[in-house]
Scaffold this motif. Structure first.
Motif, PDB file in Angstrom:
ATOM      1  N   VAL A  16      96.105  22.126  43.262  1.00 26.12           N
ATOM      2  CA  VAL A  16      94.999  22.784  42.562  1.00 26.12           C
ATOM      3  C   VAL A  16      94.072  23.454  43.578  1.00 26.12           C
ATOM      4  O   VAL A  16      93.666  24.610  43.400  1.00 26.12           O
ATOM      5  N   ILE A  20      93.572  27.577  43.759  1.00 27.86           N
ATOM      6  CA  ILE A  20      92.228  28.147  43.628  1.00 27.86           C
ATOM      7  C   ILE A  20      91.868  28.912  44.902  1.00 27.86           C
ATOM      8  O   ILE A  20      91.300  30.006  44.845  1.00 27.86           O
ATOM      9  N   LYS A  23      93.196  32.427  45.164  1.00 28.03           N
ATOM     10  CA  LYS A  23      92.477  33.407  44.348  1.00 28.03           C
ATOM     11  C   LYS A  23      91.075  33.687  44.869  1.00 28.03           C
ATOM     12  O   LYS A  23      90.610  34.821  44.830  1.00 28.03           O
ATOM     13  N   HIS A  24      90.394  32.644  45.357  1.00 26.18           N
ATOM     14  CA  HIS A  24      88.964  32.774  45.630  1.00 26.18           C
ATOM     15  C   HIS A  24      88.579  32.749  47.107  1.00 26.18           C
ATOM     16  O   HIS A  24      87.402  32.955  47.428  1.00 26.18           O
ATOM     17  N   SER A  30      87.353  29.132  54.166  1.00 24.35           N
ATOM     18  CA  SER A  30      88.020  28.907  52.877  1.00 24.35           C
ATOM     19  C   SER A  30      89.524  29.132  52.993  1.00 24.35           C
ATOM     20  O   SER A  30      90.312  28.428  52.357  1.00 24.35           O
ATOM     21  N   THR A  34      92.481  26.386  52.433  1.00 27.92           N
ATOM     22  CA  THR A  34      93.637  26.703  51.590  1.00 27.92           C
ATOM     23  C   THR A  34      94.940  26.358  52.305  1.00 27.92           C
ATOM     24  O   THR A  34      95.832  25.717  51.727  1.00 27.92           O
ATOM     25  N   THR A  69      94.752  23.294  37.514  1.00 29.56           N
ATOM     26  CA  THR A  69      94.341  24.669  37.811  1.00 29.56           C
ATOM     27  C   THR A  69      93.713  25.330  36.578  1.00 29.56           C
ATOM     28  O   THR A  69      92.652  25.954  36.672  1.00 29.56           O
ATOM     29  N   SER A  72      90.349  23.695  35.900  1.00 28.79           N
ATOM     30  CA  SER A  72      89.377  24.107  36.920  1.00 28.79           C
ATOM     31  C   SER A  72      88.878  25.519  36.676  1.00 28.79           C
ATOM     32  O   SER A  72      87.681  25.798  36.832  1.00 28.79           O
ATOM     33  N   GLU A  73      89.776  26.412  36.302  1.00 25.01           N
ATOM     34  CA  GLU A  73      89.367  27.786  36.009  1.00 25.01           C
ATOM     35  C   GLU A  73      88.399  27.827  34.831  1.00 25.01           C
ATOM     36  O   GLU A  73      87.438  28.587  34.847  1.00 25.01           O
ATOM     37  N   PHE A  77      85.042  28.270  36.890  1.00 22.67           N
ATOM     38  CA  PHE A  77      85.027  29.712  37.127  1.00 22.67           C
ATOM     39  C   PHE A  77      84.875  30.557  35.866  1.00 22.67           C
ATOM     40  O   PHE A  77      85.088  31.768  35.903  1.00 22.67           O
ATOM     41  N   GLU A  79      86.512  30.850  33.035  1.00 22.27           N
ATOM     42  CA  GLU A  79      87.654  31.323  32.246  1.00 22.27           C
ATOM     43  C   GLU A  79      87.379  30.976  30.780  1.00 22.27           C
ATOM     44  O   GLU A  79      86.893  29.899  30.468  1.00 22.27           O
TER      45      GLU A  79
END
Length: 118
Positions: A16, A20, A23-24, A30, A34, A69, A72-73, A77, A79
């Protein structure tokens, strides 16, 4: 629950994080997080797959990672929340739990064949 299944769950949690991150991520730290998440996730997945049936391990890993995921979105974020997504996640989790329940994880996935490490 044995330690190998705990490794699968932790691997899915790191999945997860790295999904993320893909994408971010926007800066060095960061992206570093990742990459570390990818390494930890696959290391744990491979380690668990050495002792448990690989097909089931992968299905559980992907199912939990996908669930985490998507949630979390939605939660982190913005979604859009859709009941159809939640219903499909529950269906996915039912399949993952079902696979886990019918999998014999008492053995160590050794088929009795001699490999390169023998």
């Amino acid at each position: 629950m044995n330690a190998n299944w705990i490794m699968v769950i932790v691997a899915a949690l790191f999945e997860v994080f790295w999904v993320i991150g893909l994408k971010h991520a926007g800066d060095f730290w960061s992206w570093t997080g990742t990459v570390i998440s990818i390494i930890v996730s696959f290391y744990l997945l491979i380690a668990a797959g050495r002792k448990l049936p690989v097909g089931t391990v992968y299905a559980v890993f992907v199912g939990l990672g996908t669930t985490g995921t998507v949630l979390s979105e939605i939660i982190l974020f913005g979604e859009p929340f859709k009941w159809s997504k939640i219903l499909l996640i529950l269906l996915l989790l039912a399949g993952v739990i079902g696979l886990k329940l019918v999998t014999d994880d008492t053995g160590d996935n050794d088929t009795g064949q001699k490999g390169a490490d023998s």
